[in-house]
Scaffold this active site. Sequence first.
Site, PDB file in Angstrom:
ATOM      1  N   ASP A 172      18.484  41.337  -7.834  1.00 25.34           N
ATOM      2  CA  ASP A 172      18.650  40.917  -9.233  1.00 25.34           C
ATOM      3  C   ASP A 172      17.638  39.796  -9.474  1.00 25.34           C
ATOM      4  O   ASP A 172      17.665  38.774  -8.792  1.00 25.34           O
ATOM      5  CB  ASP A 172      20.089  40.426  -9.459  1.00 25.34           C
TER       6      ASP A 172
ATOM      7  N   ASP B 166      16.248  44.444 -14.686  1.00 25.06           N
ATOM      8  CA  ASP B 166      15.909  43.518 -13.596  1.00 25.06           C
ATOM      9  C   ASP B 166      16.761  43.698 -12.342  1.00 25.06           C
ATOM     10  O   ASP B 166      16.869  42.792 -11.542  1.00 25.06           O
ATOM     11  CB  ASP B 166      15.973  42.066 -14.104  1.00 25.06           C
ATOM     12  N   GLU B 167      17.370  44.868 -12.188  1.00 28.20           N
ATOM     13  CA  GLU B 167      18.235  45.088 -11.026  1.00 28.20           C
ATOM     14  C   GLU B 167      18.069  46.465 -10.425  1.00 28.20           C
ATOM     15  O   GLU B 167      17.925  47.443 -11.152  1.00 28.20           O
ATOM     16  CB  GLU B 167      19.705  44.999 -11.455  1.00 28.20           C
TER      17      GLU B 167
HETATM   18  P1  DGT Z   1      20.387  35.521 -13.760  1.00 26.53           P
HETATM   19  O1  DGT Z   1      20.373  36.919 -13.228  1.00 26.53           O
HETATM   20  O2  DGT Z   1      21.763  34.955 -13.933  1.00 26.53           O
HETATM   21  O3  DGT Z   1      19.487  34.584 -13.014  1.00 26.53           O
HETATM   22  O4  DGT Z   1      19.781  35.557 -15.249  1.00 26.53           O
HETATM   23  P2  DGT Z   1      19.164  36.765 -16.056  1.00 26.53           P
HETATM   24  O5  DGT Z   1      18.566  36.197 -17.291  1.00 26.53           O
HETATM   25  O6  DGT Z   1      18.245  37.582 -15.210  1.00 26.53           O
HETATM   26  O7  DGT Z   1      20.450  37.559 -16.458  1.00 26.53           O
HETATM   27  P3  DGT Z   1      20.843  39.083 -16.264  1.00 26.53           P
HETATM   28  O8  DGT Z   1      20.451  39.565 -14.907  1.00 26.53           O
HETATM   29  O9  DGT Z   1      22.262  39.201 -16.642  1.00 26.53           O
HETATM   30  O10 DGT Z   1      19.993  39.851 -17.367  1.00 26.53           O
HETATM   31  C1  DGT Z   1      18.661  40.261 -17.170  1.00 26.53           C
HETATM   32  C2  DGT Z   1      17.901  40.154 -18.475  1.00 26.53           C
HETATM   33  O11 DGT Z   1      18.556  40.941 -19.474  1.00 26.53           O
HETATM   34  C3  DGT Z   1      17.847  38.751 -19.032  1.00 26.53           C
HETATM   35  O12 DGT Z   1      16.745  38.014 -18.528  1.00 26.53           O
HETATM   36  C4  DGT Z   1      17.781  38.976 -20.507  1.00 26.53           C
HETATM   37  C5  DGT Z   1      18.549  40.248 -20.725  1.00 26.53           C
HETATM   38  N1  DGT Z   1      19.923  39.923 -21.175  1.00 26.53           N
HETATM   39  C6  DGT Z   1      20.968  39.551 -20.420  1.00 26.53           C
HETATM   40  N2  DGT Z   1      22.058  39.290 -21.158  1.00 26.53           N
HETATM   41  C7  DGT Z   1      21.698  39.516 -22.438  1.00 26.53           C
HETATM   42  C8  DGT Z   1      22.383  39.428 -23.705  1.00 26.53           C
HETATM   43  O13 DGT Z   1      23.563  39.067 -23.785  1.00 26.53           O
HETATM   44  N3  DGT Z   1      21.653  39.762 -24.797  1.00 26.53           N
HETATM   45  C9  DGT Z   1      20.340  40.169 -24.723  1.00 26.53           C
HETATM   46  N4  DGT Z   1      19.686  40.485 -25.817  1.00 26.53           N
HETATM   47  N5  DGT Z   1      19.676  40.253 -23.576  1.00 26.53           N
HETATM   48  C10 DGT Z   1      20.337  39.926 -22.446  1.00 26.53           C
HETATM   49 CA    CA Z   2      20.604  41.713 -14.305  1.00 30.24          CA
HETATM   50 CA    CA Z   3      18.973  38.743 -13.403  1.00 29.70          CA
END
Ligand code: DGT
Ligand code: CA
Ligand code: CA
Length: 365
Positions: free
Chosen positions: A9, A113-114
Site C-alpha cells: 500500500d 495504490d495497492e
Molecule cells: P495511507 O495509505 O494511509 O498512507 O494514505 P493514502 O492517501 O495512500 O490513502 P489510501 O491508501 O486509503 O488511498 C489511496 C489514494 O486514494 C489516496 O492517496 C487518495 C485516494 N483516496 C483515498 N480516500 C479517498 C477519498 O475519500 N476520496 C477521494 N476522492 N480519494 C481518496
Molecule cells: Ca490504498
Molecule cells: Ca495508501
Amino acid sequence: MQRVVLHVDMDYFYAAVEERENPELRGKAIVVCMLSGRSGLSGAVSTCNYAAREFGIRAGMPCTRAKKLNPEAVFLPVRKEFYTSVSDRIMEILRSYTDPGINGDSFEQISIDEAFLEISERTGGDFNFAFDLGMQIKREIKEKENLTCSIGIGPNKLIAKMASSTKKPDGITIVSPQELEAFLSPLKVSRLWGVGDVTAKKLQEMGIITVKDLAEHAIIDLISTFGKLRGTWLKQAAAGIDGSPLKEKDGSEQIGRIATLPEDTLDKELISSVLERLAGDVIDKLDSRELSFRIVTITVINSNFKMYTKSRTLNHPVSSKEVLLQVSGEILGEFLSENRTEFRRVGIRVGGLQKKKGQKSLFDY
Ligand code: DGT
Ligand code: CA
Ligand code: CA
C-alpha cells in the site's frame, strides 16, 4: 508448501506524488482536494500527507474544514491521470516480483495504490526470504519513483492486507503462521478486512469486541445472525483463515517472460534472438489456454538497472507468433534508437487477453 502473500500500500499516495513533484513542498502539510469546480475550496479532501494528518485533517472531510484546521496547509487539486501513470509504473515493478508460471494469477491490483503479490514459490514459503524481498521492493520503488510504501506479508490475502496497515508510513510487517494468533487476538473486529461498521456494530451487540472474542464465539450463533456464508466467513477470518486466490482484474491479466541477455549489449540481432525465444514461450502459454492478445509490451532493463517499457495496442486480438515478433521488433527498434546504455535484461508481455475465436493471420493485422 507454505503460502506467502505480500500486500503493498503506497503511503499517502496522491499527496506523496505531489510532494515528490514539488520538492519545495517537503515538510509542509499538503492536502489534495477534489474540487467541485464551483468556488474556491468547495469539495472534499482526497488525501493528505502525514504532516497534515497531525492537524486532524482526514480524507473525506470538506476542504474548508481542513483549511480551518491548518490555514498554512498547501491545497492542491487532484490530478488523477498523472497519479494513474505513476501507479502504472509502480504496478509494473511489483508485477516483476511475483511468482512466475504458477497456476492461476500471481498478481492482483486492488486500487490505484495497492496490490497483492503471490510469492510462495519465489520464497520457498520462507518468511525470512519474504522479508528480504519486501525490503527489496521498497528499495526499488524508492529508487525508481522516489516514493515510500508500506508492506504486509502473511499466509494469505486477509492477513497480508491487515499487516500492511499496522506500520505506516514506510513500514514492513510480517505475520508468519506462528505469529498469527498473537497478531489477531487483540485487534478490534472492525480491523478485520471485510468487516464494516454495520457488522462490527451487530457483533458488539453480541458482546464480541475483539477478534479473540469472535474466534471463541459459537459458529452456530454467528450463522443465525449473519447467515451461513457470512457467519462461516467471520469465524474463519477470526482464525486468520483465508483461502481466496489472487485474481487479476478482468482483462488485465498478462502473460510474460523476461530473461537476462548473455552479455550487456545494444546488438539488435542478439537481443532479437532472446526476444524470439521468449515470444515462443509466451505463444505456447497462450495456445495452451486458447487465448489471443491485443497488447504487446516490451521491457528493457539496462546495465544501470533502469527499467523502460513500451506498449503497442493492436486493432484486433491476434494469436500469431509472427505478429508478436513483428511488433516486438518494431518496439525494440525504437528502444535502440533512443538508448545509449547497454541492455542487461529484456522482457516481452502480452495483455488484453481473450478467448481465441478463429485464427487471425498477419494479413488481417
Ligand atoms: P495511507 O495509505 O494511509 O498512507 O494514505 P493514502 O492517501 O495512500 O490513502 P489510501 O491508501 O486509503 O488511498 C489511496 C489514494 O486514494 C489516496 O492517496 C487518495 C485516494 N483516496 C483515498 N480516500 C479517498 C477519498 O475519500 N476520496 C477521494 N476522492 N480519494 C481518496
Ligand atoms: Ca490504498
Ligand atoms: Ca495508501
